[in-house]
Design an enzyme around this catalytic site. Structure first.
Site, PDB file in Angstrom:
ATOM      1  N   GLU A  67       0.838  -1.203   0.000  1.00  6.55           N
ATOM      2  CA  GLU A  67       0.000   0.000   0.000  1.00  6.55           C
ATOM      3  C   GLU A  67       0.873   1.252   0.000  1.00  6.55           C
ATOM      4  O   GLU A  67       0.810   2.107   0.880  1.00  6.55           O
ATOM      5  CB  GLU A  67      -0.985  -0.086   1.171  1.00  6.55           C
ATOM      6  CG  GLU A  67      -1.875  -1.338   1.029  1.00  6.55           C
ATOM      7  CD  GLU A  67      -2.760  -1.650   2.229  1.00  6.55           C
ATOM      8  OE1 GLU A  67      -2.914  -0.790   3.107  1.00  6.55           O
ATOM      9  OE2 GLU A  67      -3.288  -2.786   2.272  1.00  6.55           O
TER      10      GLU A  67
ATOM     11  N   GLU B   1      -9.073   4.126   3.855  1.00  7.64           N
ATOM     12  CA  GLU B   1      -8.681   3.323   2.704  1.00  7.64           C
ATOM     13  C   GLU B   1      -8.658   4.272   1.515  1.00  7.64           C
ATOM     14  O   GLU B   1      -9.700   4.777   1.093  1.00  7.64           O
ATOM     15  CB  GLU B   1      -9.701   2.201   2.456  1.00  7.64           C
ATOM     16  CG  GLU B   1      -9.712   1.112   3.520  1.00  7.64           C
ATOM     17  CD  GLU B   1      -8.664   0.029   3.279  1.00  7.64           C
ATOM     18  OE1 GLU B   1      -7.840   0.175   2.343  1.00  7.64           O
ATOM     19  OE2 GLU B   1      -8.677  -0.951   4.024  1.00  7.64           O
TER      20      GLU B   1
HETATM   21  O1  LU0 Z   1      -6.605  -4.516   7.297  1.00  9.22           O
HETATM   22  C1  LU0 Z   1      -7.412  -4.649   6.374  1.00  9.22           C
HETATM   23  O2  LU0 Z   1      -7.808  -5.746   5.984  1.00  9.22           O
HETATM   24  C2  LU0 Z   1      -7.953  -3.381   5.730  1.00  9.22           C
HETATM   25  C3  LU0 Z   1      -9.363  -3.131   6.192  1.00  9.22           C
HETATM   26  C4  LU0 Z   1      -9.592  -3.043   7.671  1.00  9.22           C
HETATM   27  C5  LU0 Z   1      -8.875  -1.883   8.299  1.00  9.22           C
HETATM   28  C6  LU0 Z   1     -11.059  -2.994   7.967  1.00  9.22           C
HETATM   29  N1  LU0 Z   1      -8.020  -3.546   4.278  1.00  9.22           N
HETATM   30  S1  LU0 Z   1      -6.639  -3.602   3.428  1.00  9.22           S
HETATM   31  O3  LU0 Z   1      -5.793  -4.594   3.998  1.00  9.22           O
HETATM   32  O4  LU0 Z   1      -6.958  -3.863   2.020  1.00  9.22           O
HETATM   33  N2  LU0 Z   1      -5.936  -2.194   3.488  1.00  9.22           N
HETATM   34 ZN    ZN Z   2      -4.059  -2.179   4.398  1.00  7.46          ZN
END
Ligand code: LU0
Ligand code: ZN
Ligand code: CA
Ligand code: CA
Length: 356
Positions: free
Chosen positions: A96, A300
């Site tokens: 990310e 996100e």
């Molecule tokens: O950690 C994750 O799975 C996150 C979402 C949660 C914070 C609810 N999504 S990610 O990994 O795609 N950034």
């Molecule tokens: Zn993430």
């Protein structure tokens, strides 16, 4: 600075010394992103240019021994003043990379804007801002090895059976592994680790956050944990579908939702409780809220669909997609002195009925 093998040879022929370092670089087309060394250089440059309001400190080292920078921005930055503190952290998940750019954007925003923009100046003067730009430097660098992306998510700690990697956002201790929102399988993308805080990197941020508890009072009042992708503003809890739960009463829930919706109005994301996406246990925001009383959100970031690049959007989007979170990031910092203002219950901030 980085060079291809061909460039390195030509530079060496000119009589310059070429040093091979162990750092990785983004593929040429994405060179607008900052790899680990470029991030460090950017932070060093900003700290040098703004010594009165910015300090580059350290959380300590990652599992593989990379320094994890910690930025403090405030007036009288060398002093611990009695000002609400805010935490912005990024890059728990290796692939990310846009979140590191978000953190670097915030560093620039608060430093370059100081003394020029009244809103920024007020915040820097009245808050202590903590920025952790890279929670997972080992995974982030691994994701770039060999000049291509590896779709890596976890850290790089050995976990048995020849596998590496704990999902840092499942390794926090509150309701750790409670609710099927993580995996006990070492090869899984959401492997939670053998126990809470088994990962070096979550230990580092935990210890810092706990160090901000002074005289029993947590100084950090609000936080954003940046992720990609889906364009969402998420608030606690992640471990349960219930909107209120132990430690999260009706007033707090309303406050989270009101703040979240305010942020979503400014950045065009969708605002919802974290578990509406899917159940997660051992996430940072559940821990920050339940154990420290920090008003903690997950953002996100861009994009909202895999067709726009998924975890690897082109570098051309960085400027717009980081600036997109300017207003939300500033608004959270402005509310950090009393979040309950947003539901018209400022009295909850000053009375003994305040939860923490
Ligand atoms: O950690 C994750 O799975 C996150 C979402 C949660 C914070 C609810 N999504 S990610 O990994 O795609 N950034
Ligand atoms: Zn993430
Ligand atoms: Ca200050
Ligand atoms: Ca302080």
């Amino acid at each position: 600075m980085t060079a291809t093998p061909g460039e390195a040879m030509r530079i060496a022929k000119l009589g310059y010394k070429v040093v091979r370092t162990e750092t990785e670089a983004f593929p040429a087309a994405d060179s607008g992103y900052h790899d680990y060394a470029e991030m460090q250089a950017e932070l060093d440059k900003a700290a040098k240019a703004h010594p009165k309001i910015m300090q580059k400190l350290s959380l300590g080292k990652s599992y593989e021994g990379r320094d994890m920078p910690l930025i403090k921005i405030s007036d009288n930055v060398a002093k611990d003043e009695n000002e609400p503190e805010i935490l912005y952290d990024a890059h728990q998940h290796a692939r990310e990379h846009l979140t590191v750019e978000m953190a670097l954007y915030l560093v620039k925003l608060f430093t370059d804007g100081y003394g020029k923009d009244a809103r920024i100046t007020n915040l820097v003067d009245s808050r202590e801002i903590w920025i952790v730009p890279d929670m997972n430097p080992d995974g982030g660098e691994y994701d770039l090895t060999g000049g291509k992306y590896h779709n890596w998510r976890k850290n790089r700690q050995p976990v048995g059976s020849g596998y590496k990697g704990v999902d840092l956002n499942r390794n926090w201790s509150y309701k750790f592994a409670c609710c099927d929102g993580s995996s006990p399988v070492v090869s899984s993308e959401t492997y939670h680790g053998p126990q809470a805080f088994s990962a070096t990197e979550t230990q580092r941020l935990r210890d810092f956050v706990l160090s901000r508890r002074i005289g029993g009072v947590q100084q950090i009042k609000a936080a954003i944990d940046f992720h990609t992708y889906s364009e969402l503003v998420l608030w606690p809890y992640g471990y349960t579908m219930n909107s209120t739960a132990p430690g999260l009463g009706a007033d707090a829930q309303k406050t989270f939702a009101a703040l979240g919706r305010t942020f979503a109005k400014s950045n065009g994301y969708t605002a919802e409780q974290s578990s509406s996406l899917y159940i997660t246990d051992g996430s940072i925001i559940d821990w920050l809220w339940a154990t420290q009383g920090v008003w903690a959100f997950t953002f996100e970031m861009y994009p909202n669909s895999p067709s726009k690049g998924g975890f690897y959007p082109p570098a051309s989007v960085i400027t717009a997609q980081t600036a997109r979170n300017k207003d939300a990031s500033l608004t959270l910092a402005e509310y950090a002195d009393c979040t309950y203002k947003i539901i018209g219950k400022a009295q909850l901030c000053s009375t003994a009925s305040s939860p923490r």
